[in-house]
Design a protein around this motif. Structure first.
Motif, PDB file in Angstrom:
ATOM      1  N   ASN A  35       0.805  -1.228   0.000  1.00  0.00           N
ATOM      2  CA  ASN A  35       0.000   0.000   0.000  1.00  0.00           C
ATOM      3  C   ASN A  35       0.833   1.271   0.000  1.00  0.00           C
ATOM      4  OD1 ASN A  35      -2.431  -1.522   0.113  1.00  0.00           O
ATOM      5  ND2 ASN A  35      -2.121  -1.778   2.307  1.00  0.00           N
ATOM      6  N   ASP A  69      -8.427   9.109  -3.245  1.00  0.00           N
ATOM      7  CA  ASP A  69      -8.701   7.843  -2.562  1.00  0.00           C
ATOM      8  C   ASP A  69     -10.138   7.374  -2.770  1.00  0.00           C
ATOM      9  OD1 ASP A  69      -6.119   7.629  -1.698  1.00  0.00           O
ATOM     10  OD2 ASP A  69      -6.556   7.906   0.429  1.00  0.00           O
ATOM     11  N   SER A  75     -12.978   4.471  -0.790  1.00  0.00           N
ATOM     12  CA  SER A  75     -13.015   4.959   0.591  1.00  0.00           C
ATOM     13  C   SER A  75     -11.802   5.863   0.813  1.00  0.00           C
ATOM     14  CB  SER A  75     -12.982   3.791   1.583  1.00  0.00           C
ATOM     15  OG  SER A  75     -11.745   3.096   1.453  1.00  0.00           O
ATOM     16  N   TRP A  77      -8.642   7.255   3.553  1.00  0.00           N
ATOM     17  CA  TRP A  77      -7.764   6.870   4.656  1.00  0.00           C
ATOM     18  C   TRP A  77      -7.296   8.185   5.251  1.00  0.00           C
ATOM     19  CZ3 TRP A  77      -7.618   2.015   6.297  1.00  0.00           C
ATOM     20  CH2 TRP A  77      -6.661   1.663   7.247  1.00  0.00           C
ATOM     21  N   SER A  79      -5.807   9.551   7.755  1.00  0.00           N
ATOM     22  CA  SER A  79      -4.469   9.912   8.244  1.00  0.00           C
ATOM     23  C   SER A  79      -3.543  10.323   7.103  1.00  0.00           C
ATOM     24  CB  SER A  79      -3.865   8.750   9.032  1.00  0.00           C
ATOM     25  OG  SER A  79      -3.927   7.558   8.286  1.00  0.00           O
ATOM     26  N   TRP A  80      -3.666   9.686   5.953  1.00  0.00           N
ATOM     27  CA  TRP A  80      -2.805  10.032   4.825  1.00  0.00           C
ATOM     28  C   TRP A  80      -3.319  11.274   4.095  1.00  0.00           C
ATOM     29  CZ3 TRP A  80       1.661   7.406   2.889  1.00  0.00           C
ATOM     30  CH2 TRP A  80       2.144   6.449   3.770  1.00  0.00           C
ATOM     31  N   ASP A 133      -2.432   6.657  11.542  1.00  0.00           N
ATOM     32  CA  ASP A 133      -2.779   5.245  11.316  1.00  0.00           C
ATOM     33  C   ASP A 133      -2.902   4.488  12.638  1.00  0.00           C
ATOM     34  OD1 ASP A 133      -2.861   5.524   8.587  1.00  0.00           O
ATOM     35  OD2 ASP A 133      -0.977   4.472   8.209  1.00  0.00           O
ATOM     36  N   ILE A 136      -6.020   6.343  14.747  1.00  0.00           N
ATOM     37  CA  ILE A 136      -7.352   6.260  14.138  1.00  0.00           C
ATOM     38  C   ILE A 136      -7.719   4.818  13.782  1.00  0.00           C
ATOM     39  CG2 ILE A 136      -8.792   6.970  12.178  1.00  0.00           C
ATOM     40  CD1 ILE A 136      -7.052   9.540  12.034  1.00  0.00           C
ATOM     41  N   TYR A 137      -6.759   4.094  13.188  1.00  0.00           N
ATOM     42  CA  TYR A 137      -7.073   2.785  12.617  1.00  0.00           C
ATOM     43  C   TYR A 137      -6.455   1.610  13.382  1.00  0.00           C
ATOM     44  CZ  TYR A 137      -8.439   5.820   8.773  1.00  0.00           C
ATOM     45  OH  TYR A 137      -9.011   6.805   8.017  1.00  0.00           O
ATOM     46  N   SER A 138      -5.742   1.880  14.463  1.00  0.00           N
ATOM     47  CA  SER A 138      -5.085   0.846  15.281  1.00  0.00           C
ATOM     48  C   SER A 138      -4.173  -0.056  14.445  1.00  0.00           C
ATOM     49  CB  SER A 138      -6.123   0.003  16.019  1.00  0.00           C
ATOM     50  OG  SER A 138      -6.900   0.805  16.865  1.00  0.00           O
ATOM     51  N   GLU A 139      -3.474   0.540  13.507  1.00  0.00           N
ATOM     52  CA  GLU A 139      -2.545  -0.197  12.652  1.00  0.00           C
ATOM     53  C   GLU A 139      -1.258  -0.494  13.424  1.00  0.00           C
ATOM     54  OE1 GLU A 139      -2.690  -1.193   9.268  1.00  0.00           O
ATOM     55  OE2 GLU A 139      -4.824  -0.793   9.436  1.00  0.00           O
ATOM     56  N   VAL A 144       3.267   0.839   9.668  1.00  0.00           N
ATOM     57  CA  VAL A 144       2.950   2.198   9.220  1.00  0.00           C
ATOM     58  C   VAL A 144       4.182   3.104   9.194  1.00  0.00           C
ATOM     59  CG1 VAL A 144       0.518   2.060   9.821  1.00  0.00           C
ATOM     60  CG2 VAL A 144       2.132   2.931  11.505  1.00  0.00           C
TER      61      VAL A 144
END
Length: 184
Positions: A35, A69, A75, A77, A79-80, A133, A136-139, A144
């Motif tokens: 990604n 995006d 959708s 993302w 944070s980016w 990331d 917000i997204y628990s990556e 990341v």
């Protein structure tokens, strides 16, 4: 000193810049990191941030990336997208009081631009995007930060090289301050 840019001109620049960000963002060169790709739209964003300032840079990056995006992946993302806006904002601030529109972009200006691009990329994609990331997204942090490092490096190179070329050519099309004299 950079000439005053009208609000109408800024709005038009934001609209055109965001649209071009989307179109150029469709061109992606993949990297070994999932990604994460090499992108050329950050050169355009850098040029617009230099010419139209930090607010235009921030909005072009944010709006352009959201639309890109949404169109590309269905959708967003966040944070980016925020990181793209941060890049445009920071570079716009770092390049305030440039004289590109007066036909001057050489030497110290080029060094200032390249250093500004690297600083703004590092903050945007090695700090803002990975932390976003994670929060917000628990990556996973390792993933990341690896993506952010590759993006910051690739975007720094493409934005610096293409941005210097574009700004140098653009500056040459402008009338240099003090280059016209009154004949006798």
């Amino acid at each position: 000193m950079t000439p005053r840019i009208s609000p109408v001109t800024q709005v038009v620049a934001i609209g055109i810049g965001a649209a071009l960000f989307v179109v150029l963002g469709l061109v992606r060169i993949p990297t070994p990191i999932p990604n994460t790709s090499i992108n050329i739209q950050y050169a355009l964003l850098a040029v617009f941030a230099v010419l139209y300032g930090p607010i235009a840079g921030a909005l072009i990056g944010l709006i352009g990336h959201i639309i890109l995006d949404a169109v590309s992946f269905g959708s967003i993302w966040l944070s980016w997208e925020i990181a793209s806006g941060v890049f445009g904002l920071l570079l716009g601030f770092l390049m305030l009081r440039n004289r590109v529109m007066e036909g001057e972009f050489a030497g110290k200006d080029i060094v200032r631009f390249v250093v500004g691009v690297v600083i703004a990329q590092v903050v945007a994609f090695l700090v803002v995007a990975p932390l976003g990331d994670i929060l917000i997204y628990s990556e996973p942090a390792g993933k990341v930060f690896a993506q952010g490092a590759v993006a910051a490096l690739a975007n720094s190179i493409t934005a610096s090289v293409l941005g210097v070329i574009i700004l140098s050519v653009y500056a040459r099309t402008r009338t240099r301050t003090g280059s016209l004299t009154v004949g006798s």
